[in-house]
Design an enzyme around this catalytic site. Structure first.
Site, PDB file in Angstrom:
ATOM      1  N   LYS A  78       0.958  -1.221   0.075  1.00  0.00           N
ATOM      2  CA  LYS A  78       0.159  -0.012   0.181  1.00  0.00           C
ATOM      3  C   LYS A  78       0.724   1.246  -0.144  1.00  0.00           C
ATOM      4  O   LYS A  78       0.690   2.184  -0.611  1.00  0.00           O
ATOM      5  CB  LYS A  78      -0.868  -0.158   1.158  1.00  0.00           C
ATOM      6  CG  LYS A  78      -2.078  -1.146   1.044  1.00  0.00           C
ATOM      7  CD  LYS A  78      -2.755  -1.527   2.168  1.00  0.00           C
ATOM      8  CE  LYS A  78      -3.526  -2.815   2.267  1.00  0.00           C
ATOM      9  NZ  LYS A  78      -4.184  -3.206   3.205  1.00  0.00           N
ATOM     10  N   GLN A 112      -3.967  -1.715   9.782  1.00  0.00           N
ATOM     11  CA  GLN A 112      -3.827  -2.651   9.257  1.00  0.00           C
ATOM     12  C   GLN A 112      -4.656  -4.130   9.943  1.00  0.00           C
ATOM     13  O   GLN A 112      -4.445  -4.322  11.150  1.00  0.00           O
ATOM     14  CB  GLN A 112      -2.645  -3.329   8.645  1.00  0.00           C
ATOM     15  CG  GLN A 112      -2.490  -4.457   7.998  1.00  0.00           C
ATOM     16  CD  GLN A 112      -3.251  -4.613   6.756  1.00  0.00           C
ATOM     17  OE1 GLN A 112      -2.808  -3.880   5.987  1.00  0.00           O
ATOM     18  NE2 GLN A 112      -3.724  -5.775   6.445  1.00  0.00           N
ATOM     19  N   ASP A 145     -10.064   3.524   4.324  1.00  0.00           N
ATOM     20  CA  ASP A 145     -10.265   1.993   3.853  1.00  0.00           C
ATOM     21  C   ASP A 145     -11.854   1.564   4.165  1.00  0.00           C
ATOM     22  O   ASP A 145     -11.942   0.331   4.098  1.00  0.00           O
ATOM     23  CB  ASP A 145      -9.340   1.309   5.138  1.00  0.00           C
ATOM     24  CG  ASP A 145      -8.921  -0.008   4.251  1.00  0.00           C
ATOM     25  OD1 ASP A 145      -9.017  -0.340   3.293  1.00  0.00           O
ATOM     26  OD2 ASP A 145      -8.548  -0.928   5.475  1.00  0.00           O
TER      27      ASP A 145
END
Ligand code: NAP
Length: 291
Positions: free
Chosen positions: A55, A99, A122
Site C-alpha cells: 500500500k 492493518q 479503507d
C-alpha cells in the site's frame, strides 16, 4: 465459450495513471501539499507487513505521501486509540489505514470506529458502513469497493441478477453484499452455518468467494455463464474458488493473482486522493459513494 477476464492489474494500472494526475493537481493548487495516507501496523506479522508495504509502494507510485506508524505486538487498545486520535487531529493526514488483523488483546472494532469518518479511506468504520448501506455518501470498504469498480469497468450487469456472497466479514462479505444490493442485485449472504451452500451458489448469476479457505467453492457448484469473483488470498496462485475448472464455462472471472488484490490497493489510494481533494477544496467530510 471465452470468459471475460476481469483484469484488476490492468484496470488498477489505468486508475493509478489518473490518480497521479489528480495528485499533481492537488499539489499545484495547494502550494505543494500532497495527499498522505497514514498506515498503522501493530505487531510483526509478516503477511500484514507485506500488505502495508504494498500500500505504501502504491502511494509512492502516484506521488502521494505515506506516514508509517509501527507499534509493538504488546500495544494496548488505549495506546492504539491514542495513536488514532493523534492521526485524526493531524492536518497533514488525509486517510488512515489500520492493518487488519490487530493482536488479540486489542479491541479491533473500537479502534476501527475511532477513525474519523473523514479519514476512513479503507471503509472500516461502523458509521461508514451504515452510511454506505443506506446509499448515503461514504467511502466503501476497499476490497468490495474495488470489486464494484471492476464490475462497472467491465460493464457486468448487476440489476435484477442473483448474487451469492460466500463470507460475511465486516471488511469484505457484508459490505460486498450491501454494495451489490445497492446496485439492485438480489443477494444471498452465506456463512459457516448456511445450509445447502452448493445449491445457493448454483442458483447465482454472480458468485463472490470471500471465505478464506483455499479453493473452498467447488467448480461444480458454479452455474454455466456465472460471473465469478474470487477475493481469496493464499500463498500460491489459488483463491477461494476452484477457478481452473470453471474458467472455460463462466461468463467472467477475476484471476488469482491479478484480480481483486490490485483493486483493493488502488481503491484505498483513490479514496485517500479524494479525501485530499475535499480537504483542498475546503468541502465537508462527505465523500462520493462508490456504487
Ligand atoms: P474472515 O473474516 O475469516 O471471514 C470468512 C467468512 O467465511 C466468515 O464470514 C465465515 O463465516 C465464512 N466461512 C468460513 N467457513 C465457511 C464455510 N464452511 N461455509 C461458508 N462460509 C464459511 O475472512 P475475510 O477477512 O473476509 O477474508 C476472506 C478472504 O478474502 C481471505 O482469503 C482473505 O485473504 C481474502 N481477502 C483478500 C483481500 C484482497 O485485497 N485481495 C482483502 C481482504 C481479504 P462465519 O461468519 O459464520 O464464521
Amino acid at each position: 465459450m471465452t470468459a471475460t477476464v476481469l483484469d484488476g492489474r490492468k484496470l488498477s494500472g489505468q486508475i493509478e495513471r489518473e490518480l497521479k494526475q489528480r495528485v499533481a493537481r492537488i499539489r499545484a493548487s495547494t502550494g505543494g501539499r500532497i495527499p498522505v495516507l497514514a498506515t498503522i501496523l501493530v505487531g510483526d506479522d509478516p503477511a500484514s507487513a507485506t500488505y502495508v508495504r504494498m500500500k505504501r509502494n502504491a502511494c509512492e507510485r502516484v506521488g502521494m505521501g505515506s506516514l508509517r506508524v509501527l507499534l509493538p505486538e504488546e500495544t494496548t487498545t488505549d495506546e492504539l486509540l491514542a495513536e488514532i486520535d493523534r492521526l485524526n487531529a493531524d492536518p497533514r493526514v488525509h486517510g488512515i489505514l489500520l492493518q487488519h488483523p490487530v493482536p488479540a488483546q486489542i479491541h479491533e472494532r473500537a479502534c476501527f470506529d475511532r477513525i474519523s469518518t473523514r479519514k476512513d479511506v479503507d471503509g472500516v468504520t461502523a458509521h461508514g458502513f451504515g452510511l454506505m448501506a443506506m446509499g448515503a455518501p461514504a467511502y466503501g470498504a476497499a476490497t468490495p469497493a474495488g470489486i464494484m469498480k471492476l464490475l462497472k469497468h467491465y460493464r457486468v450487469p448487476l440489476e435484477g441478477r442473483t448474487a451469492a456472497v460466500v463470507g460475511r466479514s465486516p471488511i469484505l462479505g457484508k459490505p460486498m453484499a450491501m454494495m451489490l444490493l445497492n446496485a439492485n442485485a438480489t443477494v444471498t449472504i452465506c456463512h459457516s452455518r448456511t445450509r445447502d451452500l452448493p445449491g445457493i451458489v448454483r442458483a447465482a448469476d454472480i458468485v463472490v468467494g470471500a471465505v478464506g479457505r483455499r479453493e473452498f467453492i467447488r467448480a461444480d457448484w458454479i452455474a454455466d455463464n456465472a460471473v465469478v469473483i474470487d477475493a481469496g488470498y493464499h500463498p500460491g496462485p489459488v483463491g477461494d474458488v476452484e477457478l481452473s475448472a470453471v474458467v472455460h464455462r463462466c461468463a467472467a472471472y477475476t484471476p488469482v493473482p491479478g484480480g481483486v488484490g490490485p483493486m483493493t490497493i488502488v481503491t484505498l489510494i483513490a479514496q485517500t486522493v479524494e479525501s485530499a481533494e475535499r480537504d483542498a477544496a475546503g468541502s465537508g467530510p462527505a465523500p462520493a459513494n462508490e456504487r
